[in-house]
Design a protein around this motif. Structure first.
Motif, PDB file in Angstrom:
ATOM      1  N   ASP A 248     -14.898  20.203  26.516  1.00  0.00           N
ATOM      2  CA  ASP A 248     -15.465  21.435  25.971  1.00  0.00           C
ATOM      3  C   ASP A 248     -14.682  21.922  24.761  1.00  0.00           C
ATOM      4  N   SER A 249     -13.357  21.890  24.876  1.00  0.00           N
ATOM      5  CA  SER A 249     -12.536  22.307  23.737  1.00  0.00           C
ATOM      6  C   SER A 249     -12.678  21.335  22.564  1.00  0.00           C
ATOM      7  N   THR A 250     -12.828  20.040  22.870  1.00  0.00           N
ATOM      8  CA  THR A 250     -13.014  19.050  21.805  1.00  0.00           C
ATOM      9  C   THR A 250     -14.332  19.288  21.074  1.00  0.00           C
ATOM     10  N   LEU A 251     -15.381  19.560  21.817  1.00  0.00           N
ATOM     11  CA  LEU A 251     -16.678  19.846  21.201  1.00  0.00           C
ATOM     12  C   LEU A 251     -16.627  21.129  20.382  1.00  0.00           C
ATOM     13  N   ASP A 252     -15.876  22.088  20.864  1.00  0.00           N
ATOM     14  CA  ASP A 252     -15.754  23.355  20.124  1.00  0.00           C
ATOM     15  C   ASP A 252     -15.100  23.123  18.768  1.00  0.00           C
ATOM     16  N   ILE A 253     -14.050  22.287  18.747  1.00  0.00           N
ATOM     17  CA  ILE A 253     -13.383  21.987  17.473  1.00  0.00           C
ATOM     18  C   ILE A 253     -14.321  21.206  16.554  1.00  0.00           C
ATOM     19  N   ALA A 254     -15.055  20.244  17.134  1.00  0.00           N
ATOM     20  CA  ALA A 254     -15.942  19.414  16.319  1.00  0.00           C
ATOM     21  C   ALA A 254     -17.070  20.230  15.690  1.00  0.00           C
ATOM     22  N   VAL A 255     -17.584  21.193  16.436  1.00  0.00           N
ATOM     23  CA  VAL A 255     -18.732  21.964  15.938  1.00  0.00           C
ATOM     24  C   VAL A 255     -18.300  23.109  15.030  1.00  0.00           C
ATOM     25  N   ASN A 256     -17.261  23.846  15.441  1.00  0.00           N
ATOM     26  CA  ASN A 256     -16.911  25.079  14.731  1.00  0.00           C
ATOM     27  C   ASN A 256     -15.848  24.913  13.669  1.00  0.00           C
ATOM     28  N   GLN A 257     -15.061  23.841  13.729  1.00  0.00           N
ATOM     29  CA  GLN A 257     -13.981  23.682  12.751  1.00  0.00           C
ATOM     30  C   GLN A 257     -14.234  22.499  11.804  1.00  0.00           C
ATOM     31  N   LEU A 258     -14.494  21.336  12.332  1.00  0.00           N
ATOM     32  CA  LEU A 258     -14.727  20.183  11.475  1.00  0.00           C
ATOM     33  C   LEU A 258     -15.997  20.345  10.669  1.00  0.00           C
ATOM     34  N   GLY A 259     -16.944  21.061  11.210  1.00  0.00           N
ATOM     35  CA  GLY A 259     -18.195  21.272  10.479  1.00  0.00           C
ATOM     36  C   GLY A 259     -18.020  22.090   9.219  1.00  0.00           C
ATOM     37  N   LYS A 260     -16.914  22.840   9.116  1.00  0.00           N
ATOM     38  CA  LYS A 260     -16.701  23.656   7.928  1.00  0.00           C
ATOM     39  C   LYS A 260     -16.146  22.859   6.765  1.00  0.00           C
ATOM     40  N   LEU A 261     -15.615  21.687   7.009  1.00  0.00           N
ATOM     41  CA  LEU A 261     -15.000  20.894   5.927  1.00  0.00           C
ATOM     42  C   LEU A 261     -16.059  20.302   5.005  1.00  0.00           C
TER      43      LEU A 261
END
Length: 261
Positions: A248-261
């Motif tokens: 869940d935390s990994t998906l959160d980083i992938a969606v909310n943080q990596l998506g901003k790059l």
């Protein structure tokens, strides 16, 4: 697809099922004649190995593995029929079986239909008509296939062969029927502490069994062992839960943080 997420999910379901079985065992730790239950499970690699080594369809024939699910497959439940410890009681109506076998009971349902059931619980009593019955009022069956009836005005004694004598005469007035089965897989639980047969069951007289008057068989549950198993189950459940939290935390980083790059 996140395979690990589904694997952890099925693992949690399996541990919850195992916990239900363990708590039921602990709840019946003081039940007379209760037999321990357990739950099995099958991992993917075990099922795959069985499929690979299955030569029933002939060598060299390619066969599909079928629909594969991720994680753990909940297997069948089982019953441990090993004998429980005996304890002495103050009642002449209490009987215990040493060795394999079950008391045969004539069970009557609410519709008035009668059928044969089996139990290791020998906590019997006598009703107003003098019949030997269980605590629920079901009749104890003798070797003559009839309900056992005694004289309420006379004391009685039971020998190890199940023969019941009353008065000064050593002639048996009845003999308690003790039945055994060739394969316990054809027995299923009925109610709280009874068993019934399914199609294919083969009943025999338990010739090696001995009946002891003034004793009761306890459950074959080890409270300490069950508590240790519950701790292990809880830890396994928490481990699978942490795996899901990690995903869940990994998906959160992938969606909310990596998506901003």
């Amino acid at each position: 697809m996140l395979k690990g997420l589904y694997t952890a999910y099925t693992g949690m379901i399996n541990e919850q099922h195992r916990m239900d079985v363990m708590t039921n065992n602990l709840a019946n730790a003081t039940t007379n004649g209760y037999k321990k239950e357990g739950a099995t499970s099958q991992a993917f690699n075990d099922v795959l190995t069985y499929k690979i080594k299955d030569l029933s369809e002939g060598r060299g024939i390619a066969k599909p593995l079928g629909k594969n699910n991720f994680g753990v497959k909940i297997g069948e439940g089982y019953t441990d029929y090993s004998e429980g410890p005996m304890r002495e009681s103050d009642s002449a109506f209490d009987l215990a079986i040493s060795g394999p076998g079950f008391f045969e009971i004539s069970y009557t349902n609410k519709a008035g239909e009668t059928s044969r059931k089996y139990t290791r619980d020998g906590n019997f009593t006598m009703n107003m008509q003098g019949y030997l019955v269980t605590q629920d009022g079901d009749y104890v069956v003798g070797t003559d296939n009839r309900n056992i009836r005694l004289d309420p005005l006379l004391d009685f004694r039971v020998d190890t062969s199940g023969n019941i004598m009353q008065g000064d005469d050593n002639t048996p007035v009845a003999t308690i029927r003790v039945r055994d089965f060739e394969d316990y897989n054809y027995l299923e639980k009925f109610g709280e502490n009874l068993y019934q047969t399914v199609d294919g069951a083969t009943a025999t007289d338990a010739e090696e069994a001995k009946v002891y008057q003034g004793y009761l068989e306890g459950s074959n549950i080890s409270v300490v062992t069950e508590m240790v198993n519950m701790i292990n189950i809880s830890r396994a459940y928490e481990t699978n839960q942490k795996v899901i939290q990690t995903y869940d935390s990994t998906l959160d980083i992938a969606v909310n943080q990596l998506g901003k790059l």
